[in-house]
Design a protein around this motif. Structure first.
Motif, PDB file in Angstrom:
ATOM      1  N   ILE A 193       0.835  -1.208   0.000  1.00  0.00           N
ATOM      2  CA  ILE A 193       0.000   0.000   0.000  1.00  0.00           C
ATOM      3  C   ILE A 193       0.864   1.249   0.000  1.00  0.00           C
ATOM      4  O   ILE A 193       0.597   2.219  -0.730  1.00  0.00           O
ATOM      5  N   VAL A 194       1.916   1.252   0.816  1.00  0.00           N
ATOM      6  CA  VAL A 194       2.805   2.423   0.883  1.00  0.00           C
ATOM      7  C   VAL A 194       3.489   2.652  -0.461  1.00  0.00           C
ATOM      8  O   VAL A 194       3.585   3.796  -0.938  1.00  0.00           O
ATOM      9  N   VAL A 195       3.964   1.580  -1.078  1.00  0.00           N
ATOM     10  CA  VAL A 195       4.608   1.711  -2.395  1.00  0.00           C
ATOM     11  C   VAL A 195       3.617   2.244  -3.433  1.00  0.00           C
ATOM     12  O   VAL A 195       3.947   3.118  -4.242  1.00  0.00           O
ATOM     13  N   GLY A 196       2.386   1.729  -3.379  1.00  0.00           N
ATOM     14  CA  GLY A 196       1.365   2.208  -4.315  1.00  0.00           C
ATOM     15  C   GLY A 196       1.053   3.685  -4.141  1.00  0.00           C
ATOM     16  O   GLY A 196       0.936   4.431  -5.120  1.00  0.00           O
ATOM     17  N   ILE A 197       0.940   4.126  -2.895  1.00  0.00           N
ATOM     18  CA  ILE A 197       0.650   5.542  -2.626  1.00  0.00           C
ATOM     19  C   ILE A 197       1.816   6.419  -3.060  1.00  0.00           C
ATOM     20  O   ILE A 197       1.618   7.492  -3.647  1.00  0.00           O
ATOM     21  N   LEU A 198       3.043   5.971  -2.799  1.00  0.00           N
ATOM     22  CA  LEU A 198       4.214   6.746  -3.221  1.00  0.00           C
ATOM     23  C   LEU A 198       4.289   6.846  -4.738  1.00  0.00           C
ATOM     24  O   LEU A 198       4.635   7.904  -5.288  1.00  0.00           O
ATOM     25  N   MET A 199       3.961   5.770  -5.427  1.00  0.00           N
ATOM     26  CA  MET A 199       3.972   5.808  -6.895  1.00  0.00           C
ATOM     27  C   MET A 199       2.907   6.762  -7.420  1.00  0.00           C
ATOM     28  O   MET A 199       3.162   7.532  -8.363  1.00  0.00           O
ATOM     29  N   LEU A 200       1.724   6.737  -6.827  1.00  0.00           N
ATOM     30  CA  LEU A 200       0.657   7.638  -7.268  1.00  0.00           C
ATOM     31  C   LEU A 200       1.010   9.099  -7.024  1.00  0.00           C
ATOM     32  O   LEU A 200       0.564   9.981  -7.771  1.00  0.00           O
ATOM     33  N   SER A 201       1.776   9.362  -5.979  1.00  0.00           N
ATOM     34  CA  SER A 201       2.104  10.752  -5.646  1.00  0.00           C
ATOM     35  C   SER A 201       3.000  11.408  -6.692  1.00  0.00           C
ATOM     36  O   SER A 201       3.125  12.636  -6.700  1.00  0.00           O
ATOM     37  N   PHE A 202       3.634  10.629  -7.578  1.00  0.00           N
ATOM     38  CA  PHE A 202       4.501  11.192  -8.604  1.00  0.00           C
ATOM     39  C   PHE A 202       3.728  11.659  -9.834  1.00  0.00           C
ATOM     40  O   PHE A 202       4.299  12.319 -10.703  1.00  0.00           O
ATOM     41  N   PHE A 203       2.435  11.307  -9.912  1.00  0.00           N
ATOM     42  CA  PHE A 203       1.654  11.636 -11.108  1.00  0.00           C
ATOM     43  C   PHE A 203       0.491  12.549 -10.729  1.00  0.00           C
ATOM     44  O   PHE A 203      -0.081  12.430  -9.647  1.00  0.00           O
ATOM     45  N   PHE A 204       0.173  13.462 -11.632  1.00  0.00           N
ATOM     46  CA  PHE A 204      -0.873  14.447 -11.353  1.00  0.00           C
ATOM     47  C   PHE A 204      -1.712  14.649 -12.611  1.00  0.00           C
ATOM     48  O   PHE A 204      -1.580  15.631 -13.327  1.00  0.00           O
ATOM     49  N   ASP A 205      -2.558  13.675 -12.870  1.00  0.00           N
ATOM     50  CA  ASP A 205      -3.516  13.773 -13.979  1.00  0.00           C
ATOM     51  C   ASP A 205      -4.783  13.062 -13.528  1.00  0.00           C
ATOM     52  O   ASP A 205      -4.755  12.252 -12.597  1.00  0.00           O
ATOM     53  N   PRO A 206      -5.923  13.346 -14.122  1.00  0.00           N
ATOM     54  CA  PRO A 206      -7.176  12.752 -13.642  1.00  0.00           C
ATOM     55  C   PRO A 206      -7.344  11.271 -13.961  1.00  0.00           C
ATOM     56  O   PRO A 206      -8.062  10.564 -13.252  1.00  0.00           O
ATOM     57  N   VAL A 207      -6.698  10.770 -15.001  1.00  0.00           N
ATOM     58  CA  VAL A 207      -6.929   9.393 -15.435  1.00  0.00           C
ATOM     59  C   VAL A 207      -6.251   8.393 -14.504  1.00  0.00           C
ATOM     60  O   VAL A 207      -6.857   7.394 -14.093  1.00  0.00           O
ATOM     61  N   THR A 208      -4.996   8.653 -14.132  1.00  0.00           N
ATOM     62  CA  THR A 208      -4.251   7.703 -13.297  1.00  0.00           C
ATOM     63  C   THR A 208      -4.925   7.445 -11.953  1.00  0.00           C
ATOM     64  O   THR A 208      -5.169   6.293 -11.583  1.00  0.00           O
TER      65      THR A 208
ATOM     66  N   SER B 246      -3.076   5.532 -18.642  1.00  0.00           N
ATOM     67  CA  SER B 246      -3.067   6.991 -18.743  1.00  0.00           C
ATOM     68  C   SER B 246      -2.041   7.462 -19.771  1.00  0.00           C
ATOM     69  O   SER B 246      -2.285   8.409 -20.529  1.00  0.00           O
ATOM     70  N   PHE B 247      -0.881   6.794 -19.801  1.00  0.00           N
ATOM     71  CA  PHE B 247       0.154   7.147 -20.779  1.00  0.00           C
ATOM     72  C   PHE B 247      -0.326   6.870 -22.201  1.00  0.00           C
ATOM     73  O   PHE B 247      -0.109   7.674 -23.115  1.00  0.00           O
ATOM     74  N   LYS B 248      -0.993   5.721 -22.406  1.00  0.00           N
ATOM     75  CA  LYS B 248      -1.485   5.377 -23.732  1.00  0.00           C
ATOM     76  C   LYS B 248      -2.581   6.335 -24.198  1.00  0.00           C
ATOM     77  O   LYS B 248      -2.693   6.625 -25.399  1.00  0.00           O
ATOM     78  N   LEU B 249      -3.374   6.828 -23.246  1.00  0.00           N
ATOM     79  CA  LEU B 249      -4.434   7.772 -23.599  1.00  0.00           C
ATOM     80  C   LEU B 249      -3.920   9.194 -23.763  1.00  0.00           C
ATOM     81  O   LEU B 249      -4.671  10.076 -24.173  1.00  0.00           O
ATOM     82  N   GLY B 250      -2.647   9.420 -23.424  1.00  0.00           N
ATOM     83  CA  GLY B 250      -2.050  10.742 -23.592  1.00  0.00           C
ATOM     84  C   GLY B 250      -2.362  11.721 -22.478  1.00  0.00           C
ATOM     85  O   GLY B 250      -2.222  12.929 -22.672  1.00  0.00           O
ATOM     86  N   HIS B 251      -2.761  11.228 -21.292  1.00  0.00           N
ATOM     87  CA  HIS B 251      -3.098  12.105 -20.185  1.00  0.00           C
ATOM     88  C   HIS B 251      -2.052  12.096 -19.063  1.00  0.00           C
ATOM     89  O   HIS B 251      -2.172  12.872 -18.117  1.00  0.00           O
ATOM     90  N   LEU B 252      -1.060  11.246 -19.165  1.00  0.00           N
ATOM     91  CA  LEU B 252      -0.110  11.092 -18.073  1.00  0.00           C
ATOM     92  C   LEU B 252       0.669  12.381 -17.856  1.00  0.00           C
ATOM     93  O   LEU B 252       1.196  12.978 -18.802  1.00  0.00           O
ATOM     94  N   SER B 253       0.728  12.801 -16.591  1.00  0.00           N
ATOM     95  CA  SER B 253       1.431  14.038 -16.253  1.00  0.00           C
ATOM     96  C   SER B 253       2.109  13.863 -14.905  1.00  0.00           C
ATOM     97  O   SER B 253       1.516  13.331 -13.963  1.00  0.00           O
TER      98      SER B 253
END
Length: 259
Positions: free
Chosen positions: A15-30, A246-253
């Motif tokens: 869970i901690v690894v997942g939350i840390l990974m999510l914190s690096f991205f800032f787009d609505p799709v991810t 998200s990357f394939k859809l072009g929304h990854l940020s």
């Protein structure tokens, strides 16, 4: 169910690894995909009450709405932003709307991962796992376990003291000063009772030969199996899959530290 039987330390690490990974991205799709997949995993692989999950999730939903609303009311308008709606001091841009939705979805995604751990993990098993797999000091772990067991007893004693005050006509308070005085009347007996229970527990543990040494035998062993690592890969894979889609859809940020 699988998640309820998963090793708590491995689950917490995932869970901690997942939350840390999510914190690096800032787009609505991810975060949206991660949120939906986490909910699906929670109810498919875990034994969780839907009513309890909703009850615990509502405060996080309210928090996400507040974040989105505040981000819309106080946006950061950059030159070249596409204005969608403007009224007096409120300016809603396409970029600001996307940032605010992303912020709200991040809150919901983090909340869903946290609830997955909280609702599928036995606190006692978690502490035992921390001692066995993470080498947590038994003195700290057993102190937390003892305090956790005291919580229901403290609630019962609180009701007894409150009932005794009502019988004597001292249980009603109308003003703020009376309520503060009433809290003091409750606090002193509860503190004295807590100290007595702590002393009795310490004497009982010492009489049973508890020394706090890390190298000790456990009556209940929390093992680490291949199933735990497979479930860990599944939990982390939820985030990886969300990032990939998200990357394939072009929304990854990526998150750059500014809103």
């Amino acid at each position: 169910m699988l998640l309820n039987e998963m090793n708590p330390s491995i689950k917490a690490l995932s869970i901690v690894v997942g939350i840390l990974m999510l914190s690096f991205f800032f787009d609505p799709v991810t975060p949206l995909l991660s949120f939906l997949l986490t909910i699906a995993i929670t109810f498919i692989f875990g034994k969780v009450s839907f009513k309890k999950w909703i009850f615990l999730f509502l405060p996080f939903l309210f928090m996400a709405v507040v974040y989105v609303w505040s981000a819309l009311l106080f946006p950061r308008v950059d030159p070249g932003d596409h204005i969608l709606w403007e009224w007096q001091f409120i300016t809603v841009t396409e970029e600001g709307l996307e940032r605010s939705i992303s912020l709200g979805l991040r809150v919901l995604s983090f909340a869903s991962l946290s609830l997955l751990f909280a609702l599928t993990t036995n606190p006692i098993h978690f502490l035992l796992s921390l001692m066995q797999q993470c080498r947590l000091s038994p003195k700290i772990a057993y102190s937390i376990m003892a305090g956790y067991q005291f919580l229901p007893l403290m609630k019962e004693e609180m009701e007894i003291i409150r009932g005794a005050h009502r019988v004597r006509g001292a249980g009603r308070s109308h003003t703020l000063s009376d309520k503060i005085k009433q809290i003091k009347k409750y606090a002193i007996p509860l503190l004295a009772s807590g100290i007595r229970k702590a002393e009795r527990t310490a004497i009982a543990m010492e009489s049973k030969g508890f020394t706090g040494e890390p190298n000790r035998e456990f009556y209940k062993v929390i093992p680490v199996t291949k199933k735990d690592w497979l479930l860990s890969c599944m939990l982390i894979g939820v985030v990886i899959l969300s990032v990939y889609v998200s990357f394939k859809l072009g929304h990854l940020s990526l998150y750059r530290g500014e809103l």
